[in-house]
Design a protein around this motif. Structure first.
Motif, PDB file in Angstrom:
ATOM      1  N   VAL A  93      40.291  34.458  39.201  1.00  0.00           N
ATOM      2  CA  VAL A  93      41.366  35.247  40.115  1.00  0.00           C
ATOM      3  C   VAL A  93      42.615  35.103  39.432  1.00  0.00           C
ATOM      4  CG1 VAL A  93      42.643  35.095  42.063  1.00  0.00           C
ATOM      5  CG2 VAL A  93      40.023  34.778  42.289  1.00  0.00           C
ATOM      6  N   ILE A  94      43.123  34.025  38.856  1.00  0.00           N
ATOM      7  CA  ILE A  94      44.554  33.782  38.240  1.00  0.00           C
ATOM      8  C   ILE A  94      44.456  34.846  36.915  1.00  0.00           C
ATOM      9  CG2 ILE A  94      45.976  32.397  36.824  1.00  0.00           C
ATOM     10  CD1 ILE A  94      45.166  30.174  38.808  1.00  0.00           C
ATOM     11  N   GLY A  95      43.353  34.841  36.195  1.00  0.00           N
ATOM     12  CA  GLY A  95      43.283  35.496  34.784  1.00  0.00           C
ATOM     13  C   GLY A  95      43.505  37.015  35.115  1.00  0.00           C
ATOM     14  N   LEU A  96      42.750  37.438  36.175  1.00  0.00           N
ATOM     15  CA  LEU A  96      42.852  38.837  36.608  1.00  0.00           C
ATOM     16  C   LEU A  96      44.190  39.241  37.320  1.00  0.00           C
ATOM     17  CD1 LEU A  96      39.348  39.098  38.550  1.00  0.00           C
ATOM     18  CD2 LEU A  96      40.133  40.284  36.018  1.00  0.00           C
ATOM     19  N   GLU A  97      44.913  38.480  37.985  1.00  0.00           N
ATOM     20  CA  GLU A  97      45.990  38.436  38.570  1.00  0.00           C
ATOM     21  C   GLU A  97      47.096  38.628  37.516  1.00  0.00           C
ATOM     22  OE1 GLU A  97      46.703  35.478  41.253  1.00  0.00           O
ATOM     23  OE2 GLU A  97      45.759  36.404  43.100  1.00  0.00           O
ATOM     24  N   LEU A  98      46.934  38.069  36.424  1.00  0.00           N
ATOM     25  CA  LEU A  98      48.012  37.854  35.291  1.00  0.00           C
ATOM     26  C   LEU A  98      47.805  39.567  34.330  1.00  0.00           C
ATOM     27  CD1 LEU A  98      48.093  34.235  34.420  1.00  0.00           C
ATOM     28  CD2 LEU A  98      49.942  35.698  35.541  1.00  0.00           C
ATOM     29  N   GLY A  99      46.607  40.052  34.566  1.00  0.00           N
ATOM     30  CA  GLY A  99      46.565  41.385  33.745  1.00  0.00           C
ATOM     31  C   GLY A  99      45.010  41.310  32.952  1.00  0.00           C
ATOM     32  N   ALA A 100      44.411  40.400  33.030  1.00  0.00           N
ATOM     33  CA  ALA A 100      42.967  40.279  32.264  1.00  0.00           C
ATOM     34  C   ALA A 100      42.370  41.454  32.744  1.00  0.00           C
ATOM     35  CB  ALA A 100      42.339  39.004  32.257  1.00  0.00           C
ATOM     36  N   ASP A 101      41.483  42.149  31.890  1.00  0.00           N
ATOM     37  CA  ASP A 101      40.816  43.219  32.160  1.00  0.00           C
ATOM     38  C   ASP A 101      39.330  42.690  32.606  1.00  0.00           C
ATOM     39  OD1 ASP A 101      42.259  45.527  31.426  1.00  0.00           O
ATOM     40  OD2 ASP A 101      42.357  44.268  29.778  1.00  0.00           O
ATOM     41  N   ASP A 102      38.811  41.623  32.149  1.00  0.00           N
ATOM     42  CA  ASP A 102      37.595  41.138  32.496  1.00  0.00           C
ATOM     43  C   ASP A 102      37.354  39.342  32.396  1.00  0.00           C
ATOM     44  OD1 ASP A 102      34.838  41.084  33.609  1.00  0.00           O
ATOM     45  OD2 ASP A 102      34.051  42.740  32.009  1.00  0.00           O
ATOM     46  N   TYR A 103      36.569  39.090  32.866  1.00  0.00           N
ATOM     47  CA  TYR A 103      36.226  37.464  32.342  1.00  0.00           C
ATOM     48  C   TYR A 103      34.805  37.291  32.307  1.00  0.00           C
ATOM     49  CZ  TYR A 103      34.862  37.692  37.556  1.00  0.00           C
ATOM     50  OH  TYR A 103      34.327  38.163  38.460  1.00  0.00           O
ATOM     51  N   LEU A 104      34.574  36.143  31.562  1.00  0.00           N
ATOM     52  CA  LEU A 104      32.997  35.678  31.455  1.00  0.00           C
ATOM     53  C   LEU A 104      32.987  34.151  31.363  1.00  0.00           C
ATOM     54  CD1 LEU A 104      30.397  36.939  30.832  1.00  0.00           C
ATOM     55  CD2 LEU A 104      30.822  36.518  28.241  1.00  0.00           C
ATOM     56  N   GLY A 105      32.148  33.433  32.378  1.00  0.00           N
ATOM     57  CA  GLY A 105      31.919  32.205  32.521  1.00  0.00           C
ATOM     58  C   GLY A 105      31.272  31.636  31.220  1.00  0.00           C
TER      59      GLY A 105
END
Length: 238
Positions: A93-105
């Motif tokens: 959530v924090i990463g997307l709010e800061l402007g990341a486009d995608d995430y991977l666990g």
């Protein structure tokens, strides 16, 4: 970026094994790869090199990935995939709010990462079936090649790859309801998990971008239990 040259991917992760694994798989996939063990050289590298995509770990020695993501977004629209702890929704959530486009666990499949990279690069390079270079909606004009938004007042905004892809999706489906699954499939190639907030966060960020001048965030409406709708007409700009 010259389409004849391989896309340059920058990997920032303090785990040497992960850096080597990613470099091997990404190079095998046809990409040029640079790896960094921390964020000290990240911004200088982005200024010096033509980087097409950034893979950024959250947990780094010194300055963490969240802080680095924020700094990158102040100067660059380069697509960002953040690597996070697999069970930690807060990181995503924090990463997307800061402007990341995608995430991977973590742990992750290199094959899945390659698929995410290819999807994100397609979006960031504008290969979304765009028929017109410029699209006008409300008081805005979107240049689908440069990813620049221009307001009638003269203000210009540069969009990240994810922001551009989401806005273009809304423009292509103006006045039609898009469910969260519709948006997640278009942006990430997968349905939303039951408690996945990534779509809502990305819509919220786009609203903030559009709402900075005259309340343009109201262009994207929420329809309860249905999804989102861009409430305006779209025209090719002359």
């Amino acid at each position: 970026m010259d389409s004849a040259q391989p896309v340059h991917i920058l990997v920032v992760d303090d785990d040497e094994e992960i850096r080597e694994l990613l470099a091997e798989h990404l190079q095998r996939g046809g990409y040029r790869v640079t790896t960094l063990a921390d964020g000290v050289s990240l911004l200088p590298t982005l200024r010096r090199e033509a980087v097409g995509l950034l893979i950024l770990d959250v947990m780094l020695p010194g300055e963490d990935g969240f802080s680095l993501c924020r700094k990158v977004r102040e100067h660059s629209a380069v697509p960002i995939i953040m690597l996070t702890a697999s069970a930690d929704e807060a990181d995503r959530v924090i990463g997307l709010e800061l402007g990341a486009d995608d995430y991977l666990g973590k742990p992750f499949s290199p094959r899945e990462l390659l698929a995410r990279i290819r999807a994100l690069l397609r979006r960031s390079q504008g290969s979304l079936g765009v028929a017109q270079r410029q699209l006008k909606f409300a008081d805005w004009t979107l240049d689908v090649v440069s990813h620049q938004l221009k307001h009638h007042s003269g203000q210009h905004l540069s969009l990240s790859g994810a922001e551009f892809a989401l806005l273009h999706l809304f423009l292509s489906k103006a006045n039609h309801v898009l469910s969260r699954d519709d948006i997640s499939q278009a942006l990430h190639g997968r349905d939303c998990a039951p408690y996945d907030r990534s779509v809502d966060i990305q819509v919220s960020r786009l609203r903030q971008r559009l709402g900075g001048i005259d309340g343009g965030g109201q262009l994207i409406r929420t329809l309860r239990n249905k999804g989102y709708l861009l409430a305006c007409d779209v025209h090719a700009a002359s």
